[in-house]
Design an enzyme around this catalytic site. Sequence first.
Site, PDB file in Angstrom:
ATOM      1  CB  SER A  41     -43.325 -24.764  30.756  1.00  0.00           C
ATOM      2  OG  SER A  41     -44.856 -25.265  30.964  1.00  0.00           O
ATOM      3  CG  ASP A 153     -45.034 -22.916  32.741  1.00  0.00           C
ATOM      4  OD1 ASP A 153     -44.170 -22.236  32.616  1.00  0.00           O
ATOM      5  OD2 ASP A 153     -45.983 -23.031  32.059  1.00  0.00           O
TER       6      ASP A 153
END
Length: 254
Positions: A41, A153
């Site tokens: 991320s 993510d």
Amino acid sequence: MHKPKVGLALGSGGARGIAHVGVIKVLEEEGIPIDFIAGSSMGSLVGAFYAAGINPDMMKKLAQNIKRSYWLDLTVPKMGFIAGDKIKEMVRLLTQGKNLEDLATPLSVVATSLHTGERVVFKKGPIAQAVRASISIPGIFVPEVVDGHTLVDGGVIDRVPITVVKEMGADVVIGVDVGMISTEGKFTSIFDVIAQSIQVMEREIFRYRILEADVLITPDVGHLSATSFDQIDELITAGEKAARNALDQIKEVL
């Protein structure tokens, strides 16, 4: 004597991931080598910029000066509020359209496959595509589709990708965890609610992986929300402070 190869595992945490810049700045100043980077991320975004040659001071200036309108492209929610095309293009420009395999410092980018529920690790291919997949916070960003896989993510499955950087060949792993549960309880938007919910879930998964880092740096950012993109100085300072506190431990391990 063989000099140990150092791997840096940069974790997810939304805006709090800007603290990674402060950590890298201190490691650079202290002459601690960074031989490998793995990022989830926000950690993948900072890792990509650094591996592409953008130094911490430049990253700080970018973070302070890039307006939200440059990377925020809101869309009618179907699979997410943010289309993600602008941020992908921004990453592509700042990393000069390079592929992961072109970087001087090897970088692995972690995403999560919605189809298999497994970790997907990018080691080659366009940096911008890999980072765009890795930052796709579920419900906030539209997922990125790569080779038929719908990706979200990286933090969902691997908040601080310690094992990934070990597999790259690191002898010593420095993990940076910025995914604290926000302690102030100021949830003012759907973005805060989604980000906090994911962090609660990630914390449970991460508990079992934490032991695999030689050094774990945890900047004090729990009082800031994952959407505090206006607190750049405070976030970077928190990263610097945490890295300085860990220096003795790092030098001992090396």
